[in-house]
Design an enzyme around this catalytic site. Structure first.
Site, PDB file in Angstrom:
ATOM      1  CD  GLU A 215      -0.947   0.185   3.734  1.00 20.82           C
ATOM      2  OE1 GLU A 215      -2.139   0.487   3.619  1.00 20.82           O
ATOM      3  OE2 GLU A 215      -0.390   0.001   4.821  1.00 20.82           O
TER       4      GLU A 215
ATOM      5  CB  CYS B 126       2.920   0.272  10.320  1.00 21.24           C
ATOM      6  SG  CYS B 126       4.473   1.103  10.427  1.00 21.24           S
TER       7      CYS B 126
HETATM    8 FE1  SF4 Z   1       7.252  -3.822  11.256  1.00 23.43          FE
HETATM    9 FE2  SF4 Z   1       7.152  -2.811  13.719  1.00 23.43          FE
HETATM   10 FE3  SF4 Z   1       7.110  -1.137  11.562  1.00 23.43          FE
HETATM   11 FE4  SF4 Z   1       5.047  -2.672  12.125  1.00 23.43          FE
HETATM   12  S1  SF4 Z   1       5.846  -1.011  13.400  1.00 23.43           S
HETATM   13  S2  SF4 Z   1       5.947  -2.396  10.106  1.00 23.43           S
HETATM   14  S3  SF4 Z   1       5.974  -4.571  12.939  1.00 23.43           S
HETATM   15  S4  SF4 Z   1       8.788  -2.536  12.215  1.00 23.43           S
END
Ligand code: SF4
Length: 351
Positions: free
Chosen positions: A91, A338
């Site tokens: 995404e 994220c």
């Molecule tokens: Fe990966 Fe942690 Fe970033 Fe999530 S917050 S994408 S688990 S590194």
């Protein structure tokens, strides 16, 4: 599944050389892509027809390696789901600010294996690292559609400094022949991968760096973010300090407020302790407080953010002289994004 090791710009250049074309053909192709925003080889009319046909045969109809599958729009945010080789999906988020500024949040990995407890991407596990082309194509897609590329954050899916291809992508994005972006318009976000931070200090000193802190207490941070066992907080802070010393650049600290977990006054006080003894009294650290988005499907669930708690936290830092901002949210907050969208797509089983 065969992934390409060299980026497409190098491959096209090599292809032209191997087939005896003069150097200016490459210049014409780059001009077509980056100045005229032409993404299809057969539309690059400046090239001879035979060359256009050969390029299509070798590289496919379009310059893009990512395929837009679906997009969602809200007032200022567009989220695009792309298909990549191997039937996986990633995404990208485009945010338009009222002043006309356009910012992009791009992914560096498909999924992620670091398992942070508040993150939907971590829940998926790592499918694979993206290639340099897949990373930069998320930007190229918007460029070809006529968007201005004002700033880019590597804050989509994945841990940017865990994928070595990110460094090649930085080279492509800043190369004057390609995207020609100033490194100061790029931001790398990391949970604290020390070798990667050191590489940024040495090779990309002007690129902005954001460190995801999320707890100033080492033990608690290990519980929330298992990476902390490998690269303990204090070592990461020392590495960031060194980065500031060497580059004279600000380092941003991202702090997602997890209600009842890390939003107490004690946490705020500990952040002050963590930053105060640093180079120039920690003045080159800037804390961004981010409200946790309770709608995401992360491994651990948290309550709705308490606004009073956010304000108290902010005041505690501010009154101690820490440079701090509460990030506004529209659509989703780009720093906290994220894998949120991807998680939802997965749940809805979109092909
Ligand atoms: Fe990966 Fe942690 Fe970033 Fe999530 S917050 S994408 S688990 S590194």
């Amino acid at each position: 599944m065969q992934l390409k090791e060299r980026n497409k710009y190098i491959r096209i250049k090599d292809f032209l050389r191997e087939h005896g074309y003069p150097n200016f053909r490459m210049k014409q192709i780059l001009h077509a892509i980056f100045k005229e925003r032409i993404g299809k080889f057969h539309q690059m009319n400046v090239l001879p027809k035979t060359l256009r046909e050969k390029l299509v045969e070798e590289f496919g109809e379009t310059i893009l390696d990512v395929v837009p599958l679906m997009d969602q729009h809200s007032e200022q945010v567009t989220k695009v789901l792309f298909g990549i080789t191997g039937d996986d999906k990633i995404e990208t988020v485009n945010m338009k600010y009222k002043a006309g500024w356009e910012s992009f949040c791009i992914s560096s990995q498909c999924g992620c294996h670091f398992g942070c407890k508040f993150c939907a991407t971590g829940d998926i596990g790592l499918k694979r690292n993206l290639t340099s082309d897949e990373i930069t194509d998320q930007v190229l897609y918007f460029h070809l559609k006529g968007h201005a590329i004002d700033s880019i954050s590597f804050m989509g899916m994945g841990e940017a400094l865990a994928n070595v291809q990110v460094f090649d992508a930085l080279n492509v994005l800043t190369n004057p022949e390609f995207f020609a972006l100033s490194p100061r318009r790029l931001s790398i976000s990391t949970i604290g991968v020390i070798p990667g931070i050191k590489k940024m200090t040495q090779n990309y000193p002007q690129v902005n760096l954001t460190f995801s802190l999320h707890s100033p207490f080492n033990e608690q941070r290990s519980k929330l973010m298992p990476i902390n066992e490998r690269y303990p907080l204090i070592d990461v802070m020392d590495t960031l300090d060194e980065h500031i010393r060497m580059t004279s650049r600000k380092v941003y600290i991202a702090y997602i407020m997890l209600p009842g977990i890390n939003d107490s006054v004690d946490h705020a006080k500990e952040i002050v302790n963590l930053l105060r003894g640093r180079y120039k009294g920690g003045k080159l650290f800037h804390v961004n407080i981010i409200r946790y988005n309770p709608t995401i499907s992360s491994p651990m669930r948290f309550e709705e953010v308490n606004e009073n708690q956010v304000v108290n936290f902010y005041k505690e830092l501010k009154s101690a002289g820490i440079s701090v901002t509460i990030r506004s949210q529209f659509g989703i907050d780009i720093d906290a994004a994220c894998g949120q969208l991807y998680g939802n797509y997965q749940k809805n089983n979109i092909q």
